[in-house]
Design an enzyme around this catalytic site. Structure first.
Site, PDB file in Angstrom:
ATOM      1  N   ARG A  45       0.844  -1.197   0.000  1.00 23.67           N
ATOM      2  CA  ARG A  45       0.000   0.000   0.000  1.00 23.67           C
ATOM      3  C   ARG A  45       0.880   1.247   0.000  1.00 23.67           C
ATOM      4  O   ARG A  45       1.812   1.375   0.796  1.00 23.67           O
ATOM      5  CB  ARG A  45      -0.886   0.011   1.236  1.00 23.67           C
ATOM      6  CG  ARG A  45      -1.878   1.163   1.280  1.00 23.67           C
ATOM      7  CD  ARG A  45      -2.695   1.111   2.551  1.00 23.67           C
ATOM      8  NE  ARG A  45      -3.805   2.048   2.519  1.00 23.67           N
ATOM      9  CZ  ARG A  45      -4.647   2.233   3.526  1.00 23.67           C
ATOM     10  NH1 ARG A  45      -4.508   1.517   4.641  1.00 23.67           N
ATOM     11  NH2 ARG A  45      -5.631   3.099   3.432  1.00 23.67           N
ATOM     12  N   GLU A  99      14.616   2.114  -0.109  1.00 22.88           N
ATOM     13  CA  GLU A  99      15.898   1.838  -0.744  1.00 22.88           C
ATOM     14  C   GLU A  99      15.768   1.080  -2.063  1.00 22.88           C
ATOM     15  O   GLU A  99      16.755   0.933  -2.788  1.00 22.88           O
ATOM     16  CB  GLU A  99      16.785   1.057   0.223  1.00 22.88           C
ATOM     17  CG  GLU A  99      17.119   1.851   1.476  1.00 22.88           C
ATOM     18  CD  GLU A  99      17.946   1.059   2.469  1.00 22.88           C
ATOM     19  OE1 GLU A  99      19.112   0.755   2.168  1.00 22.88           O
ATOM     20  OE2 GLU A  99      17.430   0.748   3.555  1.00 22.88           O
TER      21      GLU A  99
END
Length: 724
Positions: free
Chosen positions: A614, A691
């Protein structure tokens, strides 16, 4: 209920940042503060024979000078920072060039710097080891560490290679990289009796508290860490480095607060880096592209004090369905400062894997996207357990369509615009995210205002904003009614902001604390004869914009403000919700233009698609993609720390010589998201994501350069000399 999670909400701390009101570590003003600065070694290996501090002590404003002869003793601990008990200023040994040899304290920063410049040392010098390429024969297998095993074998790789119709076997290398956040690492240490307050550039305040307490031999309860904002960290501020402990210990010894900030040049030797890296990667495959075997032998720089490796080979182990695999992560001890985490530490290994996959696609004549789909894994290859959610197929389709990949002529050099060669390349992106224990407290006051507190960090990614959205959504109030506070060990503890763990770790706790307060106030309302909701079943009540109402009869309502005013005291709840670590994937497609006359490479188009579960805030998520792609461009084309092979000194410790991308280098970046909640996530369906967007960019650029020129560059960065 108001649904704010997922919306592209502007940063709630944006005004404070652009007006200068945001308080970063070095901004904290402490009465009577002194200033520290360090003198650094000029050799890479040896010992201090003598050190002269007389001129420094006589300099205007200098209060004290500490060396290995008189510095406070620090308690050895392992790891610190992921090393075997090494602290500077504790003995006469020099382990790397740029190691602190003196700590000067003065009444002003300028006087401290001048004092440090006056410290003179004589050394007994030894020849240091500076370059990985010169010492590959000394590679060894480090023991297991907190990062896991350093060797992994699945199946029979030789049998797999024997079954292969084609084989790719190549070497891929990348240099040392340094973090270079805008804000340098800083510490302000203030003692009150035996209790220490540290204003600190920390990506993990709870971790820092324990490390500082251990190093100073005091109870953790006697240490308070405050870190309200970070001007970037990228891993550099995830570990407690020596300057922090020295500043705290020296402040205790002097009985006065001390402020310390690393200079830009000192940041190249004092808070970690991405290690020099070499890998030999072998792929075996059938004619249809199905992988039969994968061998990844990587070697990276370690220091004389540590066995911990940070550039991991998780992509080889997790990304594709490969029945036979051997992954080995080796180290070579060099006389340079210790490495550490740097954003997306698997990118070094990932560059080799995704470049090799492109080389395999060329050799087989199979489209690079199709090759990856033929080796798609619906399960975790290590555990054989199906991923709780994985929408990488959808990412490939979304990004390829938007980029126009179907129009690509696969022949290298076939696409031109005038003199410029045009290349299209792609790569998969993937990152393992962590999940760390976290707690949060949410309090509604008598006027209906809400304060949420969590001992997490804001490292620039939008934690203040996203958690404000989570609290507001959980309670059903407007954003302006919520204040989210963090960065203080006086708040409920949370883990480090690294390994894309923050949102995945703290969201569940923050959300549950908020919804528990909502439920508690609803119960107050239905039990209150003065409330229009008196006697209604709590399950029949919803909340929107701070108004509680009966779902079937909205006109029957009450407000948080009114109920809390009648209640006359705050309502508070503290929650702890665990989550699981996992894997986030996506893909990146890039276009480059290469001027063959000078070897110049320009990235002119980027399209990405990711599956972060989400999406918590569309704007901050896109910001993470922009940052990751930009860093990936620097990784591929510019960034390169250079060591003098004779002295092991960093010769380019400035942003004028360590090149990074600027605005003019970066094209518009089209970032798309699948945006489907992960059913296993307790973070409202979100996964760790930050990342991921860098991981595939260097390989995608390298693959595009090959498509444009026919030149395969396996040694990063792809500089002009390598294309001429």
């Amino acid at each position: 209920m108001s649904q704010l999670v997922g919306q592209p909400i502007d940063r709630v701390d944006g005004r404070a940042k652009v007006t200068g009101a945001a308080t970063y570590t070095a901004d904290f003003q402490v009465p009577g503060v002194l200033y520290g600065h360090m003198a650094m070694s000029t050799i890479g290996r040896g010992r201090i024979v003598s050190i002269d501090t007389a001129r420094a002590l006589a300099a205007p404003g200098v209060v004290a000078v500490f060396t290995h002869l008189n510095a406070p003793r620090l308690a050895p601990q392992n790891p610190f920072p992921y090393v075997k008990g090494f602290y500077p200023l504790q003995d006469d040994r020099i382990h790397h060039n740029g190691q602190p040899i003196a700590y000067v304290v003065a009444r002003s920063l300028e006087e401290a710097i001048e004092g440090a410049n006056l410290v003179q040392a004589k050394y007994e010098e030894e020849r240091p080891k500076a370059l990985l390429s010169e010492h590959m024969a000394e590679a060894y297998l480090p023991p297991p560490s907190r990062n896991g095993e350093n060797e992994f074998i699945r199946g029979d790789v030789q049998a797999g290679l024997a079954q292969a119709d084609v084989r790719i076997e190549q070497e891929y290398t990348s240099p040392t990289h340094h973090h270079n956040p805008i804000e340098p690492s800083s510490t302000v240490a203030q003692w009150s009796g035996d209790k220490l307050t540290l204003f600190e550039t920390a990506q993990g305040i709870s971790f820092s508290r324990l490390a500082v307490a251990n190093g100073l031999k005091i109870p953790p309860d006697n240490v308070r860490i405050v870190s309200k904002y970070l001007g970037g960290g990228f891993g550099a501020k995830g570990t407690v480095w020596p300057h922090t402990l020295l500043t705290a210990a020296i402040a205790r010894e002097l009985g006065k607060p001390v402020k310390f900030t690393l200079s830009r040049a000192q940041m190249y030797t004092s808070h970690g880096h991405r290690a020099q890296f070499h890998q030999r990667l072998t792929l075996g495959a059938k004619k249809d592209g199905t992988l039969t075997s994968l061998v990844n032998i990587s070697t990276q720089q370690a220091s004389s004090n540590t066995d911990i490796l940070f550039n991991l080979s998780e992509s080889s182990m997790l990304l594709y369905a490969v029945p036979n695999m051997h992954v080995r992560q080796q180290a070579v001890r060099l006389d340079i400062a210790g490495a550490s985490f740097q954003r997306s530490p698997e990118t070094t290994s990932h560059f080799g894997l995704e470049t090799a996959m492109d080389e395999l696609s060329v050799k087989l004549g199979i489209d690079p996207v199709e090759l990856r789909l033929r080796n798609y894994s619906e399960v975790n290859p290590e555990t054989r357990v199906r991923w709780s959610s994985k929408y990488l197929r959808e990412c490939y389709a979304m990004a390829a369509k938007k980029f126009g990949w179907s129009r690509r002529n696969p022949r290298p050099g076939s696409m031109r615009d005038g003199v410029e060669l045009i290349g299209w390349g792609m790569a998969t992106e993937a990152h393992t995210f962590n999940a760390l224990p976290a707690s949060a407290v949410v309090t509604m006051s008598q006027d209906g205002k809400v304060l949420a507190q969590c001992g997490t960090q804001e490292i620039g990614t939008g934690t203040y904003t996203v958690m404000t959205q989570v609290v507001a959504s959980g309670l059903g109030v407007d954003l302006g009614e919520v204040t989210f506070d963090l960065g203080d060990t006086n708040f409920p503890p949370a883990g480090i902001s690294a390994a894309s763990a923050t949102i995945n770790s703290i969201t569940g706790a923050v959300s549950q604390a908020a919804t528990s307060v909502r439920d508690a106030v609803i119960k107050l309302a239905v039990a209150d004869p003065r409330s229009p909701l008196h006697g209604v079943a709590p399950a029949d009540i919803a909340v929107d914009h701070g108004v509680m109402y009966v779902k079937s009869r909205r006109y029957r309502n009450d407000t948080y403000r009114a109920v809390m005013g009648r209640h006359g005291q705050p309502v508070s709840n503290t929650a702890t919700v665990p989550n699981e670590r996992g894997y986030t994937t996506g893909c990146v497609f890039v276009e480059v233009r290469v001027d063959p006359r000078v070897g110049r490479v320009r990235v002119t188009r980027v399209v990405t698609a990711h599956d972060p579960g989400r999406v918590m805030n569309l704007k901050t998520a896109r910001s993470q993609v922009i940052g990751g792609v930009t860093w990936g461009m620097g990784y591929a084309l510019m960034e390169h720390t250079v060591y003098d092979p004779h002295t092991a000194r960093v010769v380019n410790p400035t942003l004028s010589t360590y090149l990074i991308p600027v605005n003019a280098d970066v094209p518009d970046i089209d970032a798309m998201f699948v945006d489907r909640p992960d059913p296993a996530s307790t973070a409202l369906g979100a996964k760790g994501f930050g990342e991921t967007p860098i991981t595939g960019v260097p390989a995608a650029i390298g693959n595009a350069v090959y498509h444009a020129t026919g030149r395969r560059i396996r040694d990063l960065p792809i500089t002009q000399d390598k294309l001429l």
